[in-house]
Design a protein around this motif. Structure first.
Motif, mmCIF file in Angstrom:
data_model
loop_
_atom_site.group_PDB
_atom_site.id
_atom_site.type_symbol
_atom_site.label_atom_id
_atom_site.label_comp_id
_atom_site.label_asym_id
_atom_site.label_seq_id
_atom_site.Cartn_x
_atom_site.Cartn_y
_atom_site.Cartn_z
ATOM 1 N N UNK A 185 0.852 -1.187 0.000
ATOM 2 C CA UNK A 185 0.000 0.000 0.000
ATOM 3 C C UNK A 185 0.888 1.239 0.000
ATOM 4 N N UNK A 186 1.694 1.443 -1.057
ATOM 5 C CA UNK A 186 2.647 2.555 -1.059
ATOM 6 C C UNK A 186 1.954 3.907 -1.135
ATOM 7 N N UNK A 187 2.608 4.901 -0.569
ATOM 8 C CA UNK A 187 2.152 6.280 -0.720
ATOM 9 C C UNK A 187 2.361 6.696 -2.161
ATOM 10 N N UNK A 188 1.533 7.597 -2.629
ATOM 11 C CA UNK A 188 1.649 8.066 -4.005
ATOM 12 C C UNK A 188 3.067 8.536 -4.284
ATOM 13 N N UNK A 189 3.648 8.016 -5.363
ATOM 14 C CA UNK A 189 4.976 8.435 -5.759
ATOM 15 C C UNK A 189 6.099 7.612 -5.177
ATOM 16 N N UNK A 190 5.795 6.569 -4.377
ATOM 17 C CA UNK A 190 6.860 5.821 -3.714
ATOM 18 C C UNK A 190 7.127 4.474 -4.348
ATOM 19 N N UNK A 191 6.302 4.013 -5.257
ATOM 20 C CA UNK A 191 6.441 2.648 -5.745
ATOM 21 C C UNK A 191 7.771 2.421 -6.461
ATOM 22 N N UNK A 227 0.369 5.439 18.233
ATOM 23 C CA UNK A 227 0.116 4.162 17.561
ATOM 24 C C UNK A 227 -1.289 4.100 16.993
ATOM 25 N N UNK A 228 -2.262 4.665 17.720
ATOM 26 C CA UNK A 228 -3.638 4.687 17.220
ATOM 27 C C UNK A 228 -3.750 5.477 15.931
ATOM 28 N N UNK A 229 -3.004 6.589 15.833
ATOM 29 C CA UNK A 229 -3.065 7.397 14.615
ATOM 30 C C UNK A 229 -2.234 6.819 13.483
ATOM 31 N N UNK A 230 -1.254 5.973 13.807
ATOM 32 C CA UNK A 230 -0.512 5.262 12.761
ATOM 33 C C UNK A 230 -1.404 4.232 12.082
ATOM 34 N N UNK A 231 -2.294 3.623 12.837
ATOM 35 C CA UNK A 231 -3.119 2.524 12.322
ATOM 36 C C UNK A 231 -4.559 2.933 12.036
ATOM 37 N N UNK A 232 -4.869 4.219 12.075
ATOM 38 C CA UNK A 232 -6.225 4.697 11.782
ATOM 39 C C UNK A 232 -6.162 5.764 10.695
ATOM 40 N N UNK A 233 -7.205 5.854 9.904
ATOM 41 C CA UNK A 233 -7.262 6.873 8.855
ATOM 42 C C UNK A 233 -7.271 8.262 9.482
ATOM 43 N N UNK A 234 -6.569 9.227 8.894
ATOM 44 C CA UNK A 234 -6.523 10.576 9.465
ATOM 45 C C UNK A 234 -7.887 11.249 9.374
ATOM 46 N N UNK A 241 -14.679 15.928 0.012
ATOM 47 C CA UNK A 241 -15.440 15.329 -1.086
ATOM 48 C C UNK A 241 -15.570 13.820 -0.886
ATOM 49 N N UNK A 242 -16.503 13.242 -1.598
ATOM 50 C CA UNK A 242 -16.684 11.797 -1.534
ATOM 51 C C UNK A 242 -15.439 11.074 -2.032
ATOM 52 N N UNK A 243 -14.787 11.654 -3.031
ATOM 53 C CA UNK A 243 -13.565 11.055 -3.550
ATOM 54 C C UNK A 243 -12.455 11.059 -2.499
ATOM 55 N N UNK A 244 -12.329 12.184 -1.761
ATOM 56 C CA UNK A 244 -11.311 12.277 -0.716
ATOM 57 C C UNK A 244 -11.602 11.290 0.401
ATOM 58 N N UNK A 245 -12.862 11.142 0.743
ATOM 59 C CA UNK A 245 -13.226 10.196 1.797
ATOM 60 C C UNK A 245 -12.946 8.760 1.371
ATOM 61 N N UNK A 246 -13.200 8.466 0.115
ATOM 62 C CA UNK A 246 -12.958 7.107 -0.376
ATOM 63 C C UNK A 246 -11.471 6.777 -0.413
ATOM 64 N N UNK A 247 -10.650 7.789 -0.683
ATOM 65 C CA UNK A 247 -9.203 7.560 -0.787
ATOM 66 C C UNK A 247 -8.503 7.620 0.558
ATOM 67 N N UNK A 248 -9.203 8.089 1.587
ATOM 68 C CA UNK A 248 -8.578 8.260 2.896
ATOM 69 C C UNK A 248 -8.332 6.906 3.559
#
Length: 410
Positions: A185-191, A227-234, A241-248
């Protein structure tokens, strides 16, 4: 509070609080070791955001005063006062842990022995850690089948990492960043950067990490929240937007990291307590901690290192990161007008090598030809981690200078 650029300083990493040194040009001291892999800026910003989201209530008018109070206690080496209240511990985590977390992420990312162990343990598709990746080509279907089988086989397994002196949370966030680099699950631009790493296949995530953080101060709340914020969506704005929520999504999965915090003076830990913590550890870290331990008690610290020699399994790694040069020396003896006794200063690195590479071998064998117990895989006397100018954080951060030493138990 408006986000700020991290400050481009020449601050030296010290045991607890950085001290400013004379400027060095990048020609004198390179920003990163040669052949070092760089953590993508996008991921570095996500790691800073974890601190910002965790401590969002702390960026207020009181923060500057708390930071100055913490600095004064650290300068006076009054660690009990510096970390004696939740407000001061949080101020330290807000101010010093973010830049260290970024530096530690890069250090972990460049530990090839650790990466090979974690990735290869996921299954045959990742190759043998001693002999490199598998040489036999596989078609896409077979590779997918192997990945599924490996994921099933690795379910429920864990790799234990013990972080001594990790209460302020930098190691926790850094290991989350490192795990995300190893995952699918790489961050954008890291692959592209990930795919160049030693030819290792990245078709599935490595096993989850089981992290034990040990510290003398009561950092439990700080590390748990991070640790909770490392393993939870920000968190997102209600207007996202719905797109931002879907990608989060979270940096890593909710089950990818298990954290256990132990409030304990590691130098006074009873021997019967130590096997449960260290016996099956894959990696033990001492990040800006070993020099403090030596300063507290050289004999007790030596005994700790010898105990680790007895407890850690073959192949286990010991990673030491600390301040470079004169900021990491240990004084032995005291000047006295009565008997002429003098103080001698020993470099921390020399003491560490002497204990692991010489004393550990002698103590483990009754024969004159003692067998080695450790090998030194890597050593860097002075390196810089420099913060990219693109990063944004509510308060100023500083670059970090450090020494690093990596050992493997034989």
């Amino acid at each position: 509070m408006a986000p700020r650029k991290p400050r481009r300083s020449t601050t030296k990493g010290e045991s607890r609080a950085p001290k400013v040194s004379a400027p060095h040009s990048t020609a004198e001291i390179p920003s990163v070791p040669s052949k070092s892999k760089i953590v993508p800026v996008e991921l570095q910003q996500l790691l800073l955001n974890i601190f910002k989201n965790t401590f969002r209530e702390n960026y207020n008018s009181k923060l500057s005063g708390l930071i100055q109070q913490t600095k004064q206690h650290l300068f006076s080496r009054e660690f009990n006062k510096a970390f004696g209240s939740e407000d001061l511990r949080e101020a330290y985590a807000v101010r010093w842990s973010p830049s260290r977390a970024l530096a530690y992420t890069q250090i972990f990312y460049n530990l090839t022995p650790l990466t090979r162990r974690l990735v290869s343990d996921c299954g045959e598709g990742f190759g043998n850690p001693e002999h490199g990746p598998t040489d036999q080509p596989q078609d896409a279907l077979a590779n997918a089948q192997n990945a599924a089988k490996d994921a099933e086989d690795s379910r429920g397994k864990s790799n234990r990492i013990v972080c001594i002196g990790a209460g302020a949370g930098a190691e926790i966030v850094a290991l989350g960043g490192y795990l995300s680099l190893l995952s699918n699950r790489p961050v954008s631009g890291t692959q592209e950067a990930i795919s160049q790493d030693e030819g290792l296949d990245r078709t599935i995530s490595p096993q989850r990490l089981e992290i034990t953080a040990i510290d003398i101060a009561d950092w439990g709340s700080v590390v748990d929240r991070l640790q909770s914020n490392v393993t939870a969506a920000p968190p997102l704005s209600q207007y996202a937007s719905a797109e931002a929520k879907a990608a989060n999504s979270a940096l890593i999965g909710a089950t990818a990291m298990v954290l256990n915090f132990v409030k304990q003076d590691v130098l006074s830990m009873a021997m019967d307590q130590m096997p449960a913590i260290f016996a099956d550890a894959l990696l033990v870290t001492l990040m800006f901690t070993l020099n403090e331990l030596y300063t507290s008690s050289m004999s007790a610290t030596t005994n700790l290192l010898l105990a680790l020699t007895m407890l850690l399994p073959a192949g286990a790694l010991l990673l030491v990161v600390d301040s470079p040069g004169s900021y990491s020396t240990v004084s032995v003896g005291k000047t006295s007008d009565g008997n002429g006794q003098s103080t001698k200063n020993y470099p921390m690195q020399w003491l560490l090598d002497h204990t692991l590479l010489e004393s550990a071998a002698i103590g483990s064998s009754k024969n004159a030809s003692a067998e080695r117990q450790w090998e030194k895989l890597e050593s860097q006397d002075s390196e810089w981690f420099r913060l990219p100018s693109e990063l944004r954080y509510p308060i100023e951060l500083e670059d970090m200078r450090y020494q690093m030493h990596l050992y493997r138990r034989l």
